[in-house]
Write an enzyme that holds these catalytic residues in place. Structure first.
Site, PDB file in Angstrom:
ATOM      1  CD1 TRP A  20       1.018  -0.236   2.899  1.00  0.00           C
ATOM      2  CD2 TRP A  20      -0.755   0.840   3.716  1.00  0.00           C
ATOM      3  NE1 TRP A  20       1.304   0.097   4.196  1.00  0.00           N
ATOM      4  CE2 TRP A  20       0.237   0.761   4.729  1.00  0.00           C
ATOM      5  CE3 TRP A  20      -1.950   1.473   4.015  1.00  0.00           C
ATOM      6  CZ2 TRP A  20       0.051   1.288   6.000  1.00  0.00           C
ATOM      7  CZ3 TRP A  20      -2.128   1.997   5.292  1.00  0.00           C
ATOM      8  CH2 TRP A  20      -1.149   1.907   6.268  1.00  0.00           C
ATOM      9  CG  ASP A  21       4.919   0.746   0.806  1.00  0.00           C
ATOM     10  OD1 ASP A  21       5.724   1.106   1.657  1.00  0.00           O
ATOM     11  OD2 ASP A  21       4.389  -0.376   0.805  1.00  0.00           O
TER      12      ASP A  21
ATOM     13  CD  GLU B  80       2.130  -5.437   8.388  1.00  0.00           C
ATOM     14  OE1 GLU B  80       3.253  -5.716   8.855  1.00  0.00           O
ATOM     15  OE2 GLU B  80       1.936  -5.206   7.190  1.00  0.00           O
TER      16      GLU B  80
ATOM     17  CE  LYS C 286       5.947  -4.297  11.312  1.00  0.00           C
ATOM     18  NZ  LYS C 286       5.735  -5.199  10.155  1.00  0.00           N
ATOM     19  CD  GLN C 287       2.981  -0.578  10.233  1.00  0.00           C
ATOM     20  OE1 GLN C 287       3.421   0.271   9.490  1.00  0.00           O
ATOM     21  NE2 GLN C 287       2.882  -1.841   9.878  1.00  0.00           N
TER      22      GLN C 287
END
Length: 796
Positions: free
Chosen positions: A353-354, A492, A612-613
């Protein structure tokens, strides 16, 4: 003092070479070559690699007793290889020299960002005082997308004789650049053929195994002085050997000029014939460098970013790598955004999805490239529809990992290097990638004014993603709201509830909120279409009134969980155990990959409030505060400054930043909130690859989304800039660490609009031209116009 347009490494450190190779990669949007030492083949220290955009190959491997398939971005034959050794008069030949030789006395690597030129300087000296200075210069031509070149100059000190040089074209390469993938099948090239043409041209042809793309490389080797060349062909490569006389004030040089062609080139060519012809007629090295510099100058003019100090140097490096991966040449290709650039083999070269972090910059500077990346997704819309159908859903379900065909490429198993165990990989449940595609469609159209795209390919994608979300949402009568179950959010880490037998979590706030946004935009898009196009689309997609009524209902009644006065990352997040963060930091130091640490302890991160983020906070990255408030209000929830600040603080304390995107998003969110720690997160995002903060990952490929995101953070995040139908909206936030900067962009039909931000002031210069004056909207809805050919200053 480091020069503002260079990246330099002034000593040879074997443990750092992979990082140097990735950050010194050269490319032109069509292909790229890692900045590896020409003297060295692939091994524990060095990893030469050349990657062609969109060139994937599918192979099967046996992992943990299971047969699995992986599609990889293919490592192409190494064209840079050059072996050399000294042959002093009256003395036995020396050893082949490499940066690892005992005779090495000096080593310097310099990347010139302005010109796109990589220079390596080495000096060797043996025990008898005989010295050899070697200088390599390399380019991957930004103007001619099939050409690259490398010149090597030899100078002898204290001796006379010859340098024996071997110019190698090596096709015996595999995909072996990522340690945790090396047990997978890495042989992607077969049917090698080799040979020579008059004029010093060596050629190599091969093909990928599946789907069978033909590849041809031709290398013209030219020496000064001109000397006889001995040519040797093997099954997988060629060697051109030459003796170059050297002595006092008598240097010798060898130039390798590469032409790379494939069976997928347009217009269609016979790859070997085209490559040999291209190599034979390519200009001399000085001429190639001159035209290459001119092409880069044009790119820098379109993408100017003037930020002072070290931050500015790193931002230029990030922009350099973005433009090498996604240049105007990319607009001619059918490729997406490779998450790790064309710089290595991590993530197998896949598209995630960058583009969500890359597209905003391209929209403002290179809209033709932005459009081509969206067309990559549109060409794979049939595959997304089929994926939805196979899952029993409707609309289009885009894959979390995409490559050539648009099918789901996410691996089924992944290795935890810390425990050595293979684990199920459920990240394909990140359905929010579809919302990212739809969001990019909408943003591109608003930024560029390209209604032709929005009303055609863009509408088809956005509406089919909306249809997917409408079908994925199920009404919960007890709540009186729609719910989306069994997904994974951007975090994630959490791929299941503790002790659950099936993967997925319910009602991820980011997923649900963006789904509601897509549904609302789908309705807006249909309302704004010309009547004939609206009727055509509704008929083609079989969109009846009943389905659109459901879109309306779901877009207003999707469930968003809350706990303790903050938005819950997903339903039940607040009931998970709290992690003893201090204890784990004390025990392990770096806990970015907390999931691996806990799994190696026979525990699972699914039990904890540990992300995680950025996940929930991604909403603050995509939407301005007033937009976010409006989105929540449409769903019947309060989202004001108090709720948002509490939510930000809550997740800041519970995020390990296991992704390079995480600090970027947190910096963006805090900058909008005028948070005191904003620059600390921005700085970590800037250093992510340069300092390799994740400990070895950059050597496997740069993090393109994070690099592009840092540029976008300066241009849009700190300025509050939005380009749209009303003109240019600007609302800068105060960051004392970055008080002044400037950049150019495309806006209001003008190319080359220059924006300068200074403390308390803003300047906008519109280039002369036939377009209408540019409207500038400042805080407080103050509106001004800037005529073409003029610059206006504004107080903030």
């Amino acid at each position: 003092m480091t020069a503002p347009w260079t990246l330099r490494y002034d000593r040879y450190e074997p443990e750092r070479e992979r990082l140097v190779e990735a950050l010194c990669t050269l490319g032109n949007g069509r292909f790229a070559t890692r900045g590896s030492a020409p003297e060295c083949p692939a091994g524990a220290t060095h990893y030469p690699g050349t990657y062609l955009a969109g060139c994937y190959d599918r192979r099967s491997s046996t992992v943990a007793g299971e047969r699995i398939e992986n599609e990889d971005l293919v490592n192409l034959p190494d064209w840079t290889r050059l072996r050399y050794r000294c042959l002093p008069d009256g003395a036995p030949p020396g050893d082949w020299l490499t940066p690892g030789s005992e005779e090495l006395r000096h080593y310097d690597v310099l990347l010139d960002l302005r010109a796109g030129v990589l220079t390596r300087s080495l000096y060797f000296e043996d025990g008898d005082g005989r010295g050899l200075r070697v200088g390599h210069r390399r380019i991957v031509h930004m103007g001619e997308p099939w050409l690259a070149a490398q010149r090597t100059v030899f100078r002898a000190y204290g001796w006379t004789g010859a340098v024996e040089a071997e110019s190698v074209l090596d096709g015996a390469v595999t995909n072996a650049g990522v340690a945790r993938y090396r047990h997978l099948e890495g042989r992607h090239l077969l049917d090698h053929r080799t040979g020579f043409e008059p004029g010093g041209v060596a050629w190599l042809t091969c093909r990928t195994t599946d789907p069978g793309r033909g590849i041809a490389l031709a290398v013209r080797t030219v020496t000064r002085p001109d000397r006889p060349v001995r040519e040797t062909a093997t099954r997988t490569g060629t060697v051109q050997t030459v003796l170059l006389p050297v002595g006092h004030r008598r240097a010798a040089s060898l130039v390798k000029t590469l032409a790379l062609r494939t069976s997928r080139d347009r217009p269609a060519v016979e790859p070997r014939a085209a490559a040999c012809a291209d190599a034979a007629r390519a200009p001399s090295f000085p001429r190639l460098v001159s035209t290459h510099r001119a092409a880069w100058q044009g790119l820098w003019q379109r993408g100017e970013l003037d930020v002072p100090g070290e931050a500015g140097r790193i931002l230029r490096l990030h922009l350099f790598h973005l433009l090498q991966t996604l240049s105007p040449h990319t607009a001619e290709l059918d490729v997406g955004v490779p998450a790790r650039g064309l710089h290595g083999e991590a993530y197998r070269g896949h598209v995630f999805w960058d583009e969500l972090f890359v597209q905003p910059y391209l929209d403002l500077h290179f809209p033709e490239v932005a459009r081509s990346l969206l067309m990559y997704r549109h060409r794979r819309l049939p595959a997304a529809r089929e994926a939805a159908r196979q899952a029993g859903a409707t609309g289009a379900m885009y894959p979390w990992q995409s490559a050539s065909s648009g099918r789901e490429e996410t691996q089924e198993l992944h290795l935890n290097p810390r425990s050595g165990r293979w684990l199920p990989d459920h990240t394909r449940l990140q359905r929010h990638v579809g919302s990212a595609v739809a969001y990019n469609v909408w943003r591109y159209a608003r930024t560029t004014g390209d209604l032709g795209f929005l009303h055609s390919a863009g509408a088809e994608m956005l509406l089919e993603v909306a249809r997917y979300w409408s079908g994925a949402a199920a009404l919960d009568p007890a709540l009186g709201r729609y719910r989306i179950r069994g997904v994974i959010g951007p975090d994630e880490y959490h791929d299941a509830y503790p002790g659950a037998s099936a993967p997925g979590i319910d009602d991820n706030a980011y997923t649900n909120a963006t789904a509601a946004w897509v549904l609302a935009r789908g309705l807006d898009l249909l309302d704004g279409l010309p009547a004939a196009r609206r009727s055509e689309l509704r008929e083609r997609l079989a969109l009846d009134d009943a389905e659109l009524d459901r879109w309306q209902d779901v877009s207003r009644r999707l469930y968003l969980p809350f706990h303790r006065g903050v938005v819950s990352q997903f339903e039940g997040y607040g009931q998970l155990a709290e992690l003893d963060w201090d204890a784990y930091r004390a025990r392990y130091g770096d806990i970015r990959r907390l999931d691996r640490i806990l799994e190696a302890e026979d525990d699972t991160v699914n039990r904890y409030q540990a992300s995680k983020q950025a996940d929930t906070l991604m909403l603050g990255h995509l939407f301005r505060p007033e937009e976010l408030s409006g989105l929540f209000a449409r769903l019947g929830y309060r989202m004001d400054d108090e709720v948002w600040r509490a939510t930000v603080a809550y997740y800041l304390a519970r995020t390990s930043h296991g992704s390079t995107l995480s600090s970027l998003v947190h910096g963006w969110v805090l900058a909008r909130l005028q948070g005191s720690d904003a620059w600390r997160y921005c700085e970590e995002a800037l250093l992510g690859d340069v300092a390799d903060v994740q400990g070895g990952t950059t050597g496997e490929g740069i993090h393109l989304g994070a690099m592009a995101g840092t540029i976008d953070l300066v241009e849009r995040g700190i300025t509050g800039l939005e380009a749209g139908p009303e003109g240019l909206r600007v609302a800068p936030v105060a960051l004392r660490e970055l008080p002044r900067f400037a950049f150019t962009l495309c806006a209001g039909g003008h190319h080359g609009v220059r924006v300068r931000v200074l403390p308390g002031r803003l300047a906008v210069r519109v280039p002369a031209g036939p377009a209408a004056p540019l409207t500038v909207v400042l805080p407080g809805e103050r509106r001004f116009t800037v005529p073409p050919g003029e610059e206006r200053w504004f107080r903030l």
